[in-house]
Design a protein around this motif. Sequence first.
Motif, PDB file in Angstrom:
ATOM      1  N   ILE A  63       7.471  35.169 -26.507  1.00 39.02           N
ATOM      2  CA  ILE A  63       7.355  36.520 -27.051  1.00 39.02           C
ATOM      3  C   ILE A  63       6.306  36.484 -28.160  1.00 39.02           C
ATOM      4  O   ILE A  63       6.418  35.727 -29.114  1.00 39.02           O
ATOM      5  N   ILE A  64       5.295  37.318 -28.025  1.00 41.60           N
ATOM      6  CA  ILE A  64       4.195  37.352 -28.982  1.00 41.60           C
ATOM      7  C   ILE A  64       4.405  38.449 -30.014  1.00 41.60           C
ATOM      8  O   ILE A  64       4.040  38.299 -31.173  1.00 41.60           O
ATOM      9  N   ALA A  65       4.996  39.567 -29.583  1.00 38.45           N
ATOM     10  CA  ALA A  65       5.094  40.736 -30.463  1.00 38.45           C
ATOM     11  C   ALA A  65       6.459  41.391 -30.380  1.00 38.45           C
ATOM     12  O   ALA A  65       7.172  41.274 -29.379  1.00 38.45           O
ATOM     13  N   LYS A  66       6.781  42.104 -31.456  1.00 41.02           N
ATOM     14  CA  LYS A  66       7.988  42.927 -31.505  1.00 41.02           C
ATOM     15  C   LYS A  66       7.553  44.331 -31.905  1.00 41.02           C
ATOM     16  O   LYS A  66       6.793  44.502 -32.855  1.00 41.02           O
ATOM     17  N   ALA A  67       8.043  45.319 -31.174  1.00 44.33           N
ATOM     18  CA  ALA A  67       7.708  46.708 -31.471  1.00 44.33           C
ATOM     19  C   ALA A  67       8.910  47.412 -32.086  1.00 44.33           C
ATOM     20  O   ALA A  67      10.039  47.239 -31.632  1.00 44.33           O
ATOM     21  N   VAL A  68       8.653  48.191 -33.106  1.00 42.70           N
ATOM     22  CA  VAL A  68       9.661  49.043 -33.723  1.00 42.70           C
ATOM     23  C   VAL A  68       9.217  50.475 -33.438  1.00 42.70           C
ATOM     24  O   VAL A  68       8.147  50.887 -33.863  1.00 42.70           O
ATOM     25  N   VAL A  69      10.039  51.198 -32.680  1.00 45.68           N
ATOM     26  CA  VAL A  69       9.670  52.534 -32.210  1.00 45.68           C
ATOM     27  C   VAL A  69      10.620  53.564 -32.813  1.00 45.68           C
ATOM     28  O   VAL A  69      11.839  53.399 -32.758  1.00 45.68           O
ATOM     29  N   GLU A  70      10.047  54.617 -33.373  1.00 41.28           N
ATOM     30  CA  GLU A  70      10.856  55.682 -33.962  1.00 41.28           C
ATOM     31  C   GLU A  70      11.489  56.525 -32.864  1.00 41.28           C
ATOM     32  O   GLU A  70      10.807  56.981 -31.948  1.00 41.28           O
ATOM     33  N   GLU A  71      12.803  56.722 -32.958  1.00 43.60           N
ATOM     34  CA  GLU A  71      13.535  57.539 -31.991  1.00 43.60           C
ATOM     35  C   GLU A  71      13.229  59.019 -32.218  1.00 43.60           C
ATOM     36  O   GLU A  71      13.042  59.450 -33.352  1.00 43.60           O
ATOM     37  N   PRO A  72      13.225  59.821 -31.152  1.00 46.83           N
ATOM     38  CA  PRO A  72      13.052  61.259 -31.338  1.00 46.83           C
ATOM     39  C   PRO A  72      14.305  61.878 -31.949  1.00 46.83           C
ATOM     40  O   PRO A  72      15.408  61.372 -31.767  1.00 46.83           O
ATOM     41  N   VAL A  73      14.114  62.956 -32.676  1.00 43.87           N
ATOM     42  CA  VAL A  73      15.221  63.675 -33.299  1.00 43.87           C
ATOM     43  C   VAL A  73      15.458  64.944 -32.500  1.00 43.87           C
ATOM     44  O   VAL A  73      14.534  65.689 -32.213  1.00 43.87           O
ATOM     45  N   CYS A  74      16.698  65.177 -32.116  1.00 45.02           N
ATOM     46  CA  CYS A  74      17.031  66.382 -31.366  1.00 45.02           C
ATOM     47  C   CYS A  74      17.131  67.558 -32.325  1.00 45.02           C
ATOM     48  O   CYS A  74      17.898  67.524 -33.280  1.00 45.02           O
ATOM     49  N   ASN A  75      16.330  68.563 -32.083  1.00 40.41           N
ATOM     50  CA  ASN A  75      16.310  69.753 -32.913  1.00 40.41           C
ATOM     51  C   ASN A  75      16.724  70.928 -32.035  1.00 40.41           C
ATOM     52  O   ASN A  75      15.977  71.342 -31.152  1.00 40.41           O
ATOM     53  N   LYS A  76      17.912  71.474 -32.268  1.00 40.62           N
ATOM     54  CA  LYS A  76      18.435  72.543 -31.416  1.00 40.62           C
ATOM     55  C   LYS A  76      17.540  73.779 -31.406  1.00 40.62           C
ATOM     56  O   LYS A  76      17.440  74.462 -30.399  1.00 40.62           O
ATOM     57  N   SER A  77      16.876  74.061 -32.513  1.00 42.53           N
ATOM     58  CA  SER A  77      16.034  75.257 -32.556  1.00 42.53           C
ATOM     59  C   SER A  77      14.688  75.043 -31.863  1.00 42.53           C
ATOM     60  O   SER A  77      13.976  75.989 -31.584  1.00 42.53           O
ATOM     61  N   HIS A  78      14.339  73.798 -31.579  1.00 40.86           N
ATOM     62  CA  HIS A  78      13.106  73.474 -30.850  1.00 40.86           C
ATOM     63  C   HIS A  78      13.455  72.567 -29.675  1.00 40.86           C
ATOM     64  O   HIS A  78      12.938  71.459 -29.548  1.00 40.86           O
ATOM     65  N   PHE A  79      14.324  73.065 -28.812  1.00 36.50           N
ATOM     66  CA  PHE A  79      14.876  72.255 -27.736  1.00 36.50           C
ATOM     67  C   PHE A  79      13.798  71.653 -26.836  1.00 36.50           C
ATOM     68  O   PHE A  79      13.817  70.464 -26.548  1.00 36.50           O
ATOM     69  N   TYR A  80      12.857  72.476 -26.373  1.00 39.39           N
ATOM     70  CA  TYR A  80      11.847  71.976 -25.429  1.00 39.39           C
ATOM     71  C   TYR A  80      10.959  70.918 -26.069  1.00 39.39           C
ATOM     72  O   TYR A  80      10.597  69.932 -25.439  1.00 39.39           O
ATOM     73  N   GLU A  81      10.637  71.092 -27.333  1.00 42.04           N
ATOM     74  CA  GLU A  81       9.855  70.082 -28.046  1.00 42.04           C
ATOM     75  C   GLU A  81      10.623  68.763 -28.100  1.00 42.04           C
ATOM     76  O   GLU A  81      10.058  67.693 -27.910  1.00 42.04           O
ATOM     77  N   SER A  82      11.928  68.849 -28.338  1.00 41.46           N
ATOM     78  CA  SER A  82      12.763  67.648 -28.382  1.00 41.46           C
ATOM     79  C   SER A  82      12.784  66.934 -27.032  1.00 41.46           C
ATOM     80  O   SER A  82      12.748  65.715 -26.960  1.00 41.46           O
ATOM     81  N   VAL A  83      12.819  67.722 -25.949  1.00 42.87           N
ATOM     82  CA  VAL A  83      12.809  67.135 -24.606  1.00 42.87           C
ATOM     83  C   VAL A  83      11.505  66.390 -24.368  1.00 42.87           C
ATOM     84  O   VAL A  83      11.485  65.259 -23.888  1.00 42.87           O
ATOM     85  N   TRP A  84      10.373  66.999 -24.747  1.00 40.90           N
ATOM     86  CA  TRP A  84       9.069  66.343 -24.522  1.00 40.90           C
ATOM     87  C   TRP A  84       8.940  65.099 -25.385  1.00 40.90           C
ATOM     88  O   TRP A  84       8.380  64.088 -24.956  1.00 40.90           O
ATOM     89  N   GLN A  85       9.456  65.141 -26.599  1.00 40.81           N
ATOM     90  CA  GLN A  85       9.420  63.945 -27.444  1.00 40.81           C
ATOM     91  C   GLN A  85      10.256  62.832 -26.822  1.00 40.81           C
ATOM     92  O   GLN A  85       9.874  61.664 -26.857  1.00 40.81           O
ATOM     93  N   GLY A  86      11.380  63.200 -26.244  1.00 42.43           N
ATOM     94  CA  GLY A  86      12.223  62.213 -25.570  1.00 42.43           C
ATOM     95  C   GLY A  86      11.528  61.578 -24.389  1.00 42.43           C
ATOM     96  O   GLY A  86      11.639  60.368 -24.163  1.00 42.43           O
ATOM     97  N   ARG A  87      10.788  62.372 -23.637  1.00 43.04           N
ATOM     98  CA  ARG A  87      10.045  61.828 -22.490  1.00 43.04           C
ATOM     99  C   ARG A  87       8.985  60.841 -22.952  1.00 43.04           C
ATOM    100  O   ARG A  87       8.804  59.777 -22.359  1.00 43.04           O
ATOM    101  N   GLY A  88       8.271  61.185 -24.014  1.00 42.51           N
ATOM    102  CA  GLY A  88       7.251  60.286 -24.554  1.00 42.51           C
ATOM    103  C   GLY A  88       7.864  58.998 -25.069  1.00 42.51           C
ATOM    104  O   GLY A  88       7.333  57.903 -24.858  1.00 42.51           O
ATOM    105  N   PHE A  89       9.008  59.118 -25.734  1.00 44.38           N
ATOM    106  CA  PHE A  89       9.722  57.962 -26.262  1.00 44.38           C
ATOM    107  C   PHE A  89      10.121  57.025 -25.128  1.00 44.38           C
ATOM    108  O   PHE A  89       9.905  55.814 -25.195  1.00 44.38           O
ATOM    109  N   GLU A  90      10.691  57.577 -24.072  1.00 44.55           N
ATOM    110  CA  GLU A  90      11.116  56.761 -22.930  1.00 44.55           C
ATOM    111  C   GLU A  90       9.924  56.087 -22.262  1.00 44.55           C
ATOM    112  O   GLU A  90      10.010  54.923 -21.864  1.00 44.55           O
TER     113      GLU A  90
END
Length: 107
Positions: A63-90
């Motif tokens: 193993i050469i590297a370790k990545a630390v990735v920020e999780e998306p935050v679910c925002n009920k008032s911006h649901f679709y934005e949260s979904v797209w952030q989740g897709r990018g995260f995955e």
Amino acid sequence: MIYIGITRGQRGTIGIIPEDGEPKFFSVPITKTGEKRRLNKQRFIEMMMPYASVEVSECQRKIIAKAVVEEPVCNKSHFYESVWQGRGFEAVCAILEMLGISVETVQ
């Protein structure tokens, strides 16, 4: 060990801290299709390839590297934005794992 930090979203940042030398910072590569912004998977793979794990033997990898990735935050008032952030995260996590880069998530 090389550390890679990735902030969430398609306007995120990638920071790479090598064992020696200066830290590097990049924008997360994106592709625009109309008004939609998506992770440019091919460019992201090219950026992360130098940090992929290396096969040492038939049953052992270095193993050469370790990545630390920020999780998306679910925002009920911006649901679709949260979904797209989740897709990018995955997508980011899947690519890193495919390359054998250890992934840890943070909020």
